[in-house]
Design a protein around this motif. Sequence first.
Motif, PDB file in Angstrom:
ATOM      1  N   THR A 250       5.400  -0.714  -4.848  1.00  0.00           N
ATOM      2  CA  THR A 250       6.856  -0.639  -5.345  1.00  0.00           C
ATOM      3  C   THR A 250       8.076  -1.283  -4.317  1.00  0.00           C
ATOM      4  O   THR A 250       8.842  -1.976  -4.669  1.00  0.00           O
ATOM      5  CB  THR A 250       7.387   0.568  -5.914  1.00  0.00           C
ATOM      6  N   SER A 251       7.556  -0.662  -2.966  1.00  0.00           N
ATOM      7  CA  SER A 251       8.742  -1.062  -2.075  1.00  0.00           C
ATOM      8  C   SER A 251       8.807  -2.708  -1.922  1.00  0.00           C
ATOM      9  O   SER A 251       9.930  -3.168  -1.575  1.00  0.00           O
ATOM     10  CB  SER A 251       8.562  -0.320  -0.753  1.00  0.00           C
ATOM     11  N   LEU A 252       7.694  -3.258  -1.961  1.00  0.00           N
ATOM     12  CA  LEU A 252       7.869  -4.616  -1.731  1.00  0.00           C
ATOM     13  C   LEU A 252       8.175  -5.386  -2.893  1.00  0.00           C
ATOM     14  O   LEU A 252       8.860  -6.268  -2.851  1.00  0.00           O
ATOM     15  CB  LEU A 252       6.269  -5.175  -1.416  1.00  0.00           C
ATOM     16  N   ALA A 253       7.910  -4.775  -3.850  1.00  0.00           N
ATOM     17  CA  ALA A 253       8.424  -5.493  -5.363  1.00  0.00           C
ATOM     18  C   ALA A 253       9.887  -5.290  -5.486  1.00  0.00           C
ATOM     19  O   ALA A 253      10.602  -6.173  -5.950  1.00  0.00           O
ATOM     20  CB  ALA A 253       7.511  -4.734  -6.389  1.00  0.00           C
ATOM     21  N   ASP A 254      10.278  -4.126  -5.089  1.00  0.00           N
ATOM     22  CA  ASP A 254      11.900  -3.898  -5.005  1.00  0.00           C
ATOM     23  C   ASP A 254      12.603  -4.748  -4.102  1.00  0.00           C
ATOM     24  O   ASP A 254      13.847  -4.965  -4.281  1.00  0.00           O
ATOM     25  CB  ASP A 254      12.132  -2.370  -4.822  1.00  0.00           C
ATOM     26  N   LYS A 255      11.946  -5.164  -3.094  1.00  0.00           N
ATOM     27  CA  LYS A 255      12.452  -6.130  -1.843  1.00  0.00           C
ATOM     28  C   LYS A 255      12.156  -7.277  -1.999  1.00  0.00           C
ATOM     29  O   LYS A 255      12.198  -8.070  -1.049  1.00  0.00           O
ATOM     30  CB  LYS A 255      12.298  -5.271  -0.723  1.00  0.00           C
TER      31      LYS A 255
ATOM     32  N   SER B 141      -0.018  -6.379   2.844  1.00  0.00           N
ATOM     33  CA  SER B 141       1.235  -6.577   3.071  1.00  0.00           C
ATOM     34  C   SER B 141       1.627  -7.921   4.009  1.00  0.00           C
ATOM     35  O   SER B 141       2.575  -8.563   3.413  1.00  0.00           O
ATOM     36  CB  SER B 141       1.826  -5.273   3.736  1.00  0.00           C
ATOM     37  N   LEU B 142       0.777  -8.079   4.831  1.00  0.00           N
ATOM     38  CA  LEU B 142       0.868  -9.571   5.340  1.00  0.00           C
ATOM     39  C   LEU B 142       0.662 -10.622   4.413  1.00  0.00           C
ATOM     40  O   LEU B 142       1.321 -11.704   4.434  1.00  0.00           O
ATOM     41  CB  LEU B 142      -0.092  -9.760   6.652  1.00  0.00           C
ATOM     42  N   LEU B 143      -0.243 -10.637   3.613  1.00  0.00           N
ATOM     43  CA  LEU B 143      -0.572 -11.684   2.770  1.00  0.00           C
ATOM     44  C   LEU B 143       0.448 -11.562   1.686  1.00  0.00           C
ATOM     45  O   LEU B 143       0.692 -12.423   1.292  1.00  0.00           O
ATOM     46  CB  LEU B 143      -1.870 -11.432   1.951  1.00  0.00           C
ATOM     47  N   THR B 144       1.209 -10.569   1.335  1.00  0.00           N
ATOM     48  CA  THR B 144       2.303 -10.599   0.421  1.00  0.00           C
ATOM     49  C   THR B 144       3.370 -11.271   1.004  1.00  0.00           C
ATOM     50  O   THR B 144       4.248 -11.993   0.319  1.00  0.00           O
ATOM     51  CB  THR B 144       2.597  -9.082  -0.017  1.00  0.00           C
ATOM     52  N   LYS B 145       3.713 -11.406   2.409  1.00  0.00           N
ATOM     53  CA  LYS B 145       4.701 -11.737   3.123  1.00  0.00           C
ATOM     54  C   LYS B 145       4.442 -13.236   2.893  1.00  0.00           C
ATOM     55  O   LYS B 145       5.082 -14.259   2.775  1.00  0.00           O
ATOM     56  CB  LYS B 145       4.831 -11.540   4.408  1.00  0.00           C
TER      57      LYS B 145
ATOM     58  N   SER C 227       0.094 -10.291  -5.644  1.00  0.00           N
ATOM     59  CA  SER C 227      -1.274 -10.266  -5.789  1.00  0.00           C
ATOM     60  C   SER C 227      -2.126  -9.407  -4.838  1.00  0.00           C
ATOM     61  O   SER C 227      -3.129  -8.615  -5.207  1.00  0.00           O
ATOM     62  CB  SER C 227      -1.748 -11.507  -6.154  1.00  0.00           C
ATOM     63  N   ALA C 228      -1.851  -9.501  -3.524  1.00  0.00           N
ATOM     64  CA  ALA C 228      -2.625  -8.870  -2.526  1.00  0.00           C
ATOM     65  C   ALA C 228      -2.522  -7.517  -2.708  1.00  0.00           C
ATOM     66  O   ALA C 228      -3.498  -6.723  -2.534  1.00  0.00           O
ATOM     67  CB  ALA C 228      -2.275  -9.121  -1.243  1.00  0.00           C
ATOM     68  N   LEU C 229      -1.302  -6.822  -3.033  1.00  0.00           N
ATOM     69  CA  LEU C 229      -1.204  -5.576  -3.140  1.00  0.00           C
ATOM     70  C   LEU C 229      -1.852  -4.980  -4.607  1.00  0.00           C
ATOM     71  O   LEU C 229      -2.299  -3.763  -4.411  1.00  0.00           O
ATOM     72  CB  LEU C 229       0.371  -5.064  -3.165  1.00  0.00           C
TER      73      LEU C 229
END
Length: 197
Positions: A94-99, A170-174, A180-182
């Motif tokens: 959620t922290s990555l989705a929120d940001k 997290s790196l793939l998400t960047k 999708s990776a998360l």
Amino acid sequence: MKPIRLNIRQHILDTAKPIILGKGFVAVGLNEVLQAADVPKGSFYHYFKSKELFGEALIASYFEDYLLEVEQLLKANGESAASRFMQYWNGWLTSLADKDMQCQCLAVKLAGEVSDLSEAMRLALHQGTDRVIARLAQCVEEGRADGSLPTSLDAAVCAETLYEMWFGASLLTKLRRDPSALESAMRSTKHLLGLST
């Protein structure tokens, strides 16, 4: 009138953290940090002898704060250990989705950037991540004990495997700018822990 700061060293570190999360360590000059912190350059060298030692202190400070948050999340509170453990991984998602897929983890941000540049910073990252993994392993042990996680799990191996997977995700998400990776990491986590998907 400017407020009196009792801990200028910590103020510099706290001010630098979001700047470096946004731009990286190498791209951020000391002047940018000092201007944002409203601290004269001479003060910086009183607290940090070099940018490398500043980076090492920044990482150590980050992990101290992060581990306090992890402890709050994972400590026994009446919920099963499995539930608390999954809240930790849900937080990553959620922290990555929120940001907007912008990672807020300084370890993920700096690991690839500084590990070849500074042995001191690499060691600070290594020690910090080891401490996180150890706390996660403790939660797995608690889950084995309360019956919410399979007793067949090796707590240390499980914690390390999951942390490595989420770190990589997290790196793939960047790179992908999508979750999708998360989401894949979450499915794999539930499978490894024997939890319903």
